[in-house]
Write a protein that holds these residues in place. Sequence first.
Motif, short mmCIF file in Angstrom:
data_model
loop_
_atom_site.label_atom_id
_atom_site.label_comp_id
_atom_site.label_asym_id
_atom_site.label_seq_id
_atom_site.Cartn_x
_atom_site.Cartn_y
_atom_site.Cartn_z
N ASP A 47 -9.21 27.93 33.88
CA ASP A 47 -8.71 26.97 33.84
C ASP A 47 -9.98 25.77 33.80
N VAL A 48 -10.95 26.10 32.85
CA VAL A 48 -11.91 24.63 32.77
C VAL A 48 -11.46 23.96 31.58
N TRP A 49 -11.57 22.79 31.35
CA TRP A 49 -11.07 22.69 30.23
C TRP A 49 -11.96 21.83 29.35
N GLN A 50 -13.67 21.98 29.92
CA GLN A 50 -13.54 21.92 29.02
C GLN A 50 -15.39 22.65 28.63
N THR A 51 -15.25 24.02 28.91
CA THR A 51 -16.10 25.06 29.13
C THR A 51 -14.88 26.10 28.61
N ALA A 52 -15.64 27.48 27.90
CA ALA A 52 -14.75 28.79 27.87
C ALA A 52 -15.93 29.64 28.01
N GLU A 53 -15.80 30.74 28.47
CA GLU A 53 -15.91 32.10 28.18
C GLU A 53 -15.16 32.78 27.27
N ILE A 54 -16.07 33.29 25.73
CA ILE A 54 -14.41 34.33 25.74
C ILE A 54 -16.04 36.13 24.99
N GLY A 55 -15.35 37.22 25.62
CA GLY A 55 -16.25 38.51 25.35
C GLY A 55 -15.50 39.17 23.46
N VAL A 56 -16.63 39.30 22.69
CA VAL A 56 -16.27 39.84 21.63
C VAL A 56 -16.81 41.52 21.78
N ALA A 57 -15.41 42.29 20.66
CA ALA A 57 -16.35 43.73 21.24
C ALA A 57 -16.26 44.29 20.27
N ALA A 58 -17.00 45.49 19.14
CA ALA A 58 -17.29 46.55 17.99
C ALA A 58 -17.20 47.46 18.37
N VAL A 59 -16.95 48.10 17.55
CA VAL A 59 -16.83 49.64 17.77
C VAL A 59 -17.13 49.94 16.39
N GLY A 60 -18.16 51.06 16.30
CA GLY A 60 -17.91 51.74 15.18
C GLY A 60 -19.60 53.31 15.50
N THR A 61 -20.00 54.08 14.48
CA THR A 61 -20.26 55.06 14.72
C THR A 61 -21.37 55.18 14.63
N ASP A 62 -21.93 53.49 13.48
CA ASP A 62 -23.71 53.17 12.81
C ASP A 62 -24.29 52.10 14.14
N GLY A 63 -25.01 52.26 15.00
CA GLY A 63 -25.58 51.30 15.62
C GLY A 63 -26.01 49.68 15.26
N SER A 64 -26.98 49.97 13.60
CA SER A 64 -27.51 48.77 13.00
C SER A 64 -25.66 48.23 12.19
N PHE A 65 -24.92 48.99 12.07
CA PHE A 65 -23.38 48.25 11.80
C PHE A 65 -22.62 47.46 12.83
N VAL A 66 -22.63 47.91 13.73
CA VAL A 66 -22.15 47.19 15.31
C VAL A 66 -22.84 46.47 15.72
N GLN A 67 -24.34 46.15 14.92
CA GLN A 67 -25.04 44.45 15.80
C GLN A 67 -25.12 43.83 14.58
N SER A 68 -24.59 43.80 13.03
CA SER A 68 -25.24 43.05 12.42
C SER A 68 -23.65 42.56 12.80
N VAL A 69 -22.05 42.93 12.55
CA VAL A 69 -21.07 42.55 12.57
C VAL A 69 -20.77 41.60 14.06
N LEU A 70 -22.24 41.86 15.09
CA LEU A 70 -22.15 40.72 16.25
C LEU A 70 -23.06 39.87 15.58
N THR A 71 -23.93 39.89 15.28
CA THR A 71 -23.94 39.18 14.76
C THR A 71 -23.70 37.97 13.38
N GLN A 72 -22.95 38.95 12.90
CA GLN A 72 -22.35 37.43 12.23
C GLN A 72 -20.71 37.03 12.95
N VAL A 73 -20.74 37.41 13.61
CA VAL A 73 -19.30 36.84 14.82
C VAL A 73 -19.71 35.59 15.58
N LEU A 74 -21.88 35.98 16.16
CA LEU A 74 -22.20 34.84 16.36
C LEU A 74 -22.39 33.55 15.51
N ASN A 75 -23.24 33.95 14.76
CA ASN A 75 -22.99 33.43 13.34
C ASN A 75 -22.06 32.62 13.15
N TYR A 76 -20.90 32.81 13.01
CA TYR A 76 -20.12 32.02 12.59
C TYR A 76 -19.25 31.42 14.10
#
Length: 95
Positions: A47-76
């Motif tokens: 309900d605040v028009w100039q701030t936002a918070e979003i949550g992102v979740a990724a699931v996988g069997t390899d920790g380095s892959f999940v970490q890589s996906v989240l890093t790509q999301v962050l950079n994008y």
Amino acid sequence: MIVGTLKLRFVLRESHSLKDKRRVILSLKATLSNKFNVAVAETDEQDVWQTAEIGVAAVGTDGSFVQSVLTQVLNYARFFGGVELVDQQQELFGD
């Protein structure tokens, strides 16, 4: 199974109403979900028009892959038009 979460907080300086904010946030959520195959939700500041918070979740069997996906999301998200990233928190859970 490895679960990775990413919490992103944004400032929307060019937003002048909730309608402006929702247009930008819906676009960001859809783009992240489609491009990176992650779950995305607005988690706070709905309900605040100039701030936002979003949550992102990724699931996988390899920790380095999940970490890589989240890093790509962050950079994008850093360079997504209409938002300014002001804070982020990242966590990995699992074995």
